[in-house]
Design a protein around this motif. Structure first.
Motif, mmCIF file in Angstrom:
data_model
loop_
_atom_site.group_PDB
_atom_site.id
_atom_site.type_symbol
_atom_site.label_atom_id
_atom_site.label_comp_id
_atom_site.label_asym_id
_atom_site.label_seq_id
_atom_site.Cartn_x
_atom_site.Cartn_y
_atom_site.Cartn_z
ATOM 1 N N LYS A 266 -14.616 53.951 1.492
ATOM 2 C CA LYS A 266 -15.856 53.710 2.216
ATOM 3 C C LYS A 266 -15.611 52.663 3.290
ATOM 4 C CE LYS A 266 -19.495 54.831 1.568
ATOM 5 N NZ LYS A 266 -20.293 55.935 2.150
ATOM 6 N N TYR B 259 -17.275 49.699 5.854
ATOM 7 C CA TYR B 259 -18.348 48.708 5.843
ATOM 8 C C TYR B 259 -18.305 47.910 7.138
ATOM 9 C CZ TYR B 259 -18.396 49.699 0.827
ATOM 10 O OH TYR B 259 -18.460 50.333 -0.397
ATOM 11 N N GLY C 71 -22.916 49.286 4.149
ATOM 12 C CA GLY C 71 -22.153 50.522 4.039
ATOM 13 C C GLY C 71 -22.427 51.437 5.211
ATOM 14 N N ALA D 132 -25.675 53.366 1.935
ATOM 15 C CA ALA D 132 -24.667 53.409 2.989
ATOM 16 C C ALA D 132 -25.289 54.145 4.173
ATOM 17 C CB ALA D 132 -23.397 54.100 2.505
#
Length: 504
Positions: A168, A170, A179, A324
């Motif tokens: 992921k 960020y 996110g 996110a």
């Protein structure tokens, strides 16, 4: 066949075709709805849990509609529901068995089961509560409409990184990590050729991120070579550095104990600093990493791994970020939907009492619905198939009867058949397109108005009937002109060609 040659029979065939087609589509939608709940899966408990989650929505709406007072304790106390209310958002680290976190609960010291209904709502003055006595109602239903409690905020990017463990991305701004929506970036071990890599390093986006990192370097790193040495010692051994600083009466405090301290055992590694937190670079993890971002303006930018932080040491804490939804407005800015400052988060937890006390409340209705669905799960697919076949039969009979009269063997064009076939095609296609555009506009409006499922089906059913009628009219025009053996001759294009021949 002559029984279908009168106008009434043709009208009834057209209506039958539309009705059976509508029944077939609705039955398929019901099957799809059952499947979304897990009815046709091999695990029955999955279906039971899904239905109980729907019932939980009813209890949540009822309890939180009175969030300023006592959460409707009097109305819920005799129902088949154990429930509790937590002031604050829920995450995977929340211990639901901890009594101290509840504003109110009615289940004593009972342990919350794993399949309990747990959901966080953000409630404020603009929150709308839609209440019903039924846990699932086509025409109303229980809802907490909290979409108006969100605002879109834009922030300057103070740092960007990638967690290779959680896979992921960020961004960091104003002391907080966000996110990034998966649609707004790509990160993979694809590698770049030398020419592309040079272009990548010299791009405008990388110049922006180079400035971001330069501006984030702590003062202790840039003051002098002695201070740089002290900084390195702090990263390698925080305790040793603290003792040294005490001895020299100098304080270097840019890496708090709870922040990430990268591994410096290799030596000579460049670090990225985000608000005085030191991180290794994505390039140091793997030189073949490719990181690309996509903005709302349709632009894309390749960011060098030298300017993307390695957030994998923070995987455990970053994984707690549930949402996110950050998107890139530009290379240096991102936007995110956040709860309005005048809203409060409430987490509703509930699960059914055992045994049921006989009341027909939401869990009682859910129990009935489960039995009904299991009895009818094979009926709806059969109805969908039969209705589809009957719709096709009605359509074929309608096409066969088009142009015929009951007391005549001659084909009559009628007002529909007299239209040029190509003109009729484009005219009816235009009407269909206009109706489709109206349906699309209405769907957005109905979504914003939170229209019930039943009302939605009724509205779309009316539009579908109109579109089906237009389609049958065009089919009649097509059938009549084919039967009169003039499908190509009876076109506006043929008339133009004939006129041009006469002139040339």
């Amino acid at each position: 066949m002559k029984i279908f040659y009168n106008n009434l029979s043709k009208i009834l065939l057209g209506i039958g075709c539309s009705i059976f087609a509508f029944i077939s589509v609705v039955s398929l939608l019901v099957c799809a709805f059952f499947q979304s709940l897990g009815l046709y899966s091999s695990r029955k408990d999955e279906f039971y849990d899904s239905v109980n989650q729907m019932a939980g929505n009813g209890y949540a709406a009822l309890a939180l509609s009175d969030y300023k007072d006592d959460f409707n304790k009097d109305k819920l106390k005799d129902m088949n529901c154990y429930y509790g209310i937590i002031k604050g958002a829920y995450n995977e680290n929340t211990n639901l068995d901890d009594e101290s976190i509840y504003e109110y609960k009615n289940f004593g010291k009972n342990v919350v089961p794993d399949n309990a209904y747990v959901r966080t709502f953000y409630i404020g003055e603009d929150t709308e509560f839609v209440l019903s006595d039924k846990f699932f109602d086509l025409w109303s239903g229980n809802q907490i409409v909290d979409s108006y409690n969100e605002v879109y905020n834009t922030y300057q990017i103070a740092g960007i990184g990638y967690d290779s463990i959680g896979q992921k991305a960020y961004v960091y701004s104003n002391g907080k990590f966000y996110g990034v929506n998966d649609e707004y970036y790509y990160c993979g071990v694809d590698g770049l050729d030398e020419e592309s890599g040079n272009d990548d390093l010299n791009s405008a986006a990388n110049i922006v991120y180079k400035k971001i990192w330069e501006n984030n370097v702590p003062e202790a790193v840039t003051d002098s070579s002695n201070e740089e040495d002290e900084t390195t010692n702090v990263i390698e051994d925080e305790q040793a550095s603290a003792e040294k600083n005490d001895a020299e009466e100098t304080t270097v405090d840019y890496l708090p104990s709870e922040q990430v301290t990268p591994d410096t055992s290799r030596g000579g590694q460049d670090y990225l600093y985000i608000d005085d937190m030191a991180f290794g670079t994505l390039e140091d993890v793997n030189s073949k990493y490719v990181f690309e971002i996509y903005t709302d303006e349709g632009e894309s930018a390749m960011i060098s791994g030298k300017y993307v932080a390695d957030f994998s040491p923070m995987h455990d804490s970053l994984s707690e970020i549930v949402d996110a939804n950050a998107s890139f407005d530009s290379v240096s800015e991102f936007g995110v939907y956040e709860s309005s400052s005048d809203t409060e988060a409430y987490t509703f937890v509930c699960f059914p009492k055992t045994p049921y006390n006989g009341n027909v409340d939401f869990y009682g209705q859910a129990k009935w619905f489960i039995g009904f669905a299991e009895d009818m799960k094979f009926v709806f697919p059969i109805v969908a198939a039969l209705a589809f076949v009957l719709s096709i039969v009605c359509y074929v009979l309608f096409m066969c009867a088009a142009g015929h009269r009951k007391n005549s063997s001659e084909i009559k064009a009628g007002w529909v058949g007299w239209m040029w076939t190509d003109a009729a095609f484009w005219l009816f296609l235009t009407f269909e397109y206009i109706i489709f555009a109206i349906i699309y506009s209405c769907s957005s409006y109905m979504r914003d108005c939170n229209l019930s499922i039943g009302m939605t089906i009724a509205v779309f059913g009316i539009f579908a009937a109109v579109m089906m009628t237009i389609g049958l009219m065009w089919s009649a025009n097509l059938a009549v002109n084919v039967k009169l053996h003039r499908f190509l001759k009876h076109t506006f294009a043929a008339r133009i060609i004939k006129w041009l021949k006469s002139k040339l």
